[in-house]
Scaffold this motif. Sequence first.
Motif, PDB file in Angstrom:
ATOM      1  N   LEU A 143       0.826  -1.198   0.000  1.00 44.50           N
ATOM      2  CA  LEU A 143       0.000   0.000   0.000  1.00 44.50           C
ATOM      3  C   LEU A 143       0.864   1.255   0.000  1.00 44.50           C
ATOM      4  O   LEU A 143       2.000   1.241   0.498  1.00 44.50           O
ATOM      5  CB  LEU A 143      -0.902   0.006   1.233  1.00 44.50           C
ATOM      6  N   PRO A 144       0.345   2.357  -0.548  1.00 45.17           N
ATOM      7  CA  PRO A 144       1.099   3.602  -0.529  1.00 45.17           C
ATOM      8  C   PRO A 144       1.406   4.029   0.894  1.00 45.17           C
ATOM      9  O   PRO A 144       0.668   3.708   1.833  1.00 45.17           O
ATOM     10  CB  PRO A 144       0.138   4.595  -1.209  1.00 45.17           C
ATOM     11  N   LEU A 147      -0.995   4.773   4.258  1.00 43.13           N
ATOM     12  CA  LEU A 147      -2.269   4.079   4.239  1.00 43.13           C
ATOM     13  C   LEU A 147      -2.174   2.808   5.065  1.00 43.13           C
ATOM     14  O   LEU A 147      -1.161   2.126   5.075  1.00 43.13           O
ATOM     15  CB  LEU A 147      -2.676   3.738   2.813  1.00 43.13           C
ATOM     16  N   ARG A 191      -1.797  -0.158  -8.103  1.00 44.13           N
ATOM     17  CA  ARG A 191      -1.715   0.592  -6.849  1.00 44.13           C
ATOM     18  C   ARG A 191      -2.577   1.851  -6.915  1.00 44.13           C
ATOM     19  O   ARG A 191      -3.253   2.218  -5.939  1.00 44.13           O
ATOM     20  CB  ARG A 191      -0.261   0.966  -6.540  1.00 44.13           C
ATOM     21  N   ARG A 192      -2.576   2.523  -8.089  1.00 44.28           N
ATOM     22  CA  ARG A 192      -3.404   3.717  -8.229  1.00 44.28           C
ATOM     23  C   ARG A 192      -4.891   3.384  -8.091  1.00 44.28           C
ATOM     24  O   ARG A 192      -5.653   4.140  -7.469  1.00 44.28           O
ATOM     25  CB  ARG A 192      -3.135   4.374  -9.582  1.00 44.28           C
ATOM     26  N   GLU A 195      -5.617   2.950  -4.438  1.00 44.16           N
ATOM     27  CA  GLU A 195      -5.689   4.247  -3.778  1.00 44.16           C
ATOM     28  C   GLU A 195      -7.039   4.907  -4.030  1.00 44.16           C
ATOM     29  O   GLU A 195      -7.655   5.476  -3.122  1.00 44.16           O
ATOM     30  CB  GLU A 195      -4.569   5.161  -4.279  1.00 44.16           C
ATOM     31  N   GLU A 196      -7.520   4.853  -5.282  1.00 43.89           N
ATOM     32  CA  GLU A 196      -8.808   5.448  -5.609  1.00 43.89           C
ATOM     33  C   GLU A 196      -9.932   4.768  -4.845  1.00 43.89           C
ATOM     34  O   GLU A 196     -10.856   5.416  -4.351  1.00 43.89           O
ATOM     35  CB  GLU A 196      -9.068   5.354  -7.112  1.00 43.89           C
ATOM     36  N   ILE A 198      -9.727   3.112  -1.986  1.00 38.93           N
ATOM     37  CA  ILE A 198      -9.652   3.406  -0.552  1.00 38.93           C
ATOM     38  C   ILE A 198     -10.105   4.827  -0.251  1.00 38.93           C
ATOM     39  O   ILE A 198     -10.774   5.100   0.741  1.00 38.93           O
ATOM     40  CB  ILE A 198      -8.215   3.181  -0.041  1.00 38.93           C
ATOM     41  N   SER A 199      -9.765   5.762  -1.146  1.00 39.29           N
ATOM     42  CA  SER A 199     -10.148   7.156  -0.920  1.00 39.29           C
ATOM     43  C   SER A 199     -11.581   7.430  -1.350  1.00 39.29           C
ATOM     44  O   SER A 199     -12.125   8.492  -1.088  1.00 39.29           O
ATOM     45  CB  SER A 199      -9.204   8.082  -1.689  1.00 39.29           C
TER      46      SER A 199
END
Length: 214
Positions: A143-144, A147, A191-192, A195-196, A198-199
Motif C-alpha cells: 500500500l502507498p 495508508l 496501486r493507483r 488508492e482510488e 480506498i479514498s
Amino acid sequence: MAPNPYLLAADNPTALLSLLRENPSLASGQDEHGYSLLHAAASYNHLDLLRSLIREFKVPIDIKDEDGETALFVVETVEAARVLVEELELDAKLQNAEGQTAREKIEAEAEWPAVAKYLQTLESASSSANVAQNGSDIELPPLPEGLKVTMGTMDAAEAEEQQPDPEFRRRIEELAAREDFQTPEGQAELRRLIEEAISGQGFGDERSVRPRSD
C-alpha cells in the motif's frame, strides 16, 4: 523395411498420417525413453499432425516421457505451445519429475524465450481469472505510504451492503488481463486503482470501500 514413424514425424508428417491410418495403434506408441509422436510433432512444429494425433487418433494430450514431461516441454515455437494449450487443452501447469513446469524448464534452459514469455502470460491470465472470481486470491502490491488497512469479519448483511463497485471490478479485471500486469508499470497502475478505491474517488456516486464500524 517398415518406415520409422519418429523420423516421419520429423520430416514427413503427411506420410506419417497415411501410415497411422493404416495402423492406428502406432499413434500412441512411445520409444524406450517414453518419447512419443506427440512430442515429436510438437518439437518439429507440425501443428496439423498435433491436432490429428489428439483428435483423430485419440492420443492422450498429457502423455509423458521418462522424465515426466509432456509435449509442451519440447516446443520451440509459440504457435505449437498455443495449439497444445489453447486448442487441445493441455494443462500448462503439469510438472516433470523434477517438479518443474514447462515454463520453468524452458526459462532455465534459456533456449526459447518467446515460448517462456507466452507461458508466463498464460500464468498471469490464470491469476487474473482468480482475481475475478475471488478477490482474496490476488497478491496486491504494498500500500502507498501512510495508508493502513485493518482486516476483520462481518456478517452477511454487512457483506451484502459492501459489495465491490462494478466499475472498480471492471477496471481491475481489465488491468489483470493485460500482458504488462506483472510489470512495474502494471503494478503501479494497480496501486493507483487501490488508492482510488480506498479514498472513495472515481467509482460511482458512493465510496466503494468504507471503513468497518465495530
